[in-house]
Design an enzyme around this catalytic site. Sequence first.
Site, PDB file in Angstrom:
ATOM      1  N   LYS A   1      30.863 -42.838  25.298  1.00  0.00           N
ATOM      2  CA  LYS A   1      31.773 -42.252  24.318  1.00  0.00           C
ATOM      3  C   LYS A   1      31.407 -42.713  22.916  1.00  0.00           C
ATOM      4  O   LYS A   1      30.885 -43.804  22.707  1.00  0.00           O
ATOM      5  CB  LYS A   1      33.239 -42.553  24.613  1.00  0.00           C
ATOM      6  CG  LYS A   1      33.725 -43.928  24.218  1.00  0.00           C
ATOM      7  CD  LYS A   1      35.240 -44.012  24.365  1.00  0.00           C
ATOM      8  CE  LYS A   1      35.740 -45.390  24.010  1.00  0.00           C
ATOM      9  NZ  LYS A   1      37.195 -45.463  23.995  1.00  0.00           N
TER      10      LYS A   1
ATOM     11  N   SER B   1      28.939 -25.276  19.481  1.00  0.00           N
ATOM     12  CA  SER B   1      28.422 -26.575  19.866  1.00  0.00           C
ATOM     13  C   SER B   1      29.040 -27.642  18.987  1.00  0.00           C
ATOM     14  O   SER B   1      29.893 -27.362  18.158  1.00  0.00           O
ATOM     15  CB  SER B   1      26.903 -26.618  19.699  1.00  0.00           C
ATOM     16  OG  SER B   1      26.582 -26.319  18.344  1.00  0.00           O
TER      17      SER B   1
ATOM     18  N   TYR C   1      29.168 -28.633  23.850  1.00  0.00           N
ATOM     19  CA  TYR C   1      27.926 -29.324  24.182  1.00  0.00           C
ATOM     20  C   TYR C   1      27.298 -29.864  22.910  1.00  0.00           C
ATOM     21  O   TYR C   1      27.639 -29.449  21.802  1.00  0.00           O
ATOM     22  CB  TYR C   1      26.956 -28.408  24.933  1.00  0.00           C
ATOM     23  CG  TYR C   1      26.561 -27.179  24.159  1.00  0.00           C
ATOM     24  CD1 TYR C   1      25.421 -27.160  23.358  1.00  0.00           C
ATOM     25  CD2 TYR C   1      27.344 -26.028  24.213  1.00  0.00           C
ATOM     26  CE1 TYR C   1      25.077 -26.031  22.627  1.00  0.00           C
ATOM     27  CE2 TYR C   1      26.997 -24.894  23.500  1.00  0.00           C
ATOM     28  CZ  TYR C   1      25.861 -24.910  22.704  1.00  0.00           C
ATOM     29  OH  TYR C   1      25.529 -23.790  21.986  1.00  0.00           O
TER      30      TYR C   1
END
Length: 132
Positions: free
Chosen positions: A9, A25, A58
């Site tokens: 993360k 994205s 993504y």
Amino acid sequence: MLTHMLKAKLHMAKVTQAELWYDGSCAIDADLVKLAGMREFEQIDIYNVSNGERFHTYIILAEAGSGTFSMNGAAARKVSVGDRVIIATYGYFNDEELAAHKPKLVYLNEDNTVNRTSDTIPTQNKDTLPLK
């Protein structure tokens, strides 16, 4: 059996851009992607701490060292520039892999520079929670 676990993360990144008409994205500073052990085109979950939105997209790479976190396409509607977000990746691990697994945690300053890295989160204790 496989267990779905946190892999990495980027904690408290600050959104630097929101580009509605760019390919969908999230563009992230390539150095930070590498540091967190993430990959270009990997699916990410984004948790917007500023407004509570949670969504998937993504990774695409932004210029290394730029501090860029740009939400693109539909994701741009889920943030405002300046919002603080948590970006997480997950993986499936078998029992043998789980025995050695440690997530890569990258904590960021307000200017998207690295404050610290870790592979664990301290046990939450009611006596140590910050008061807000």
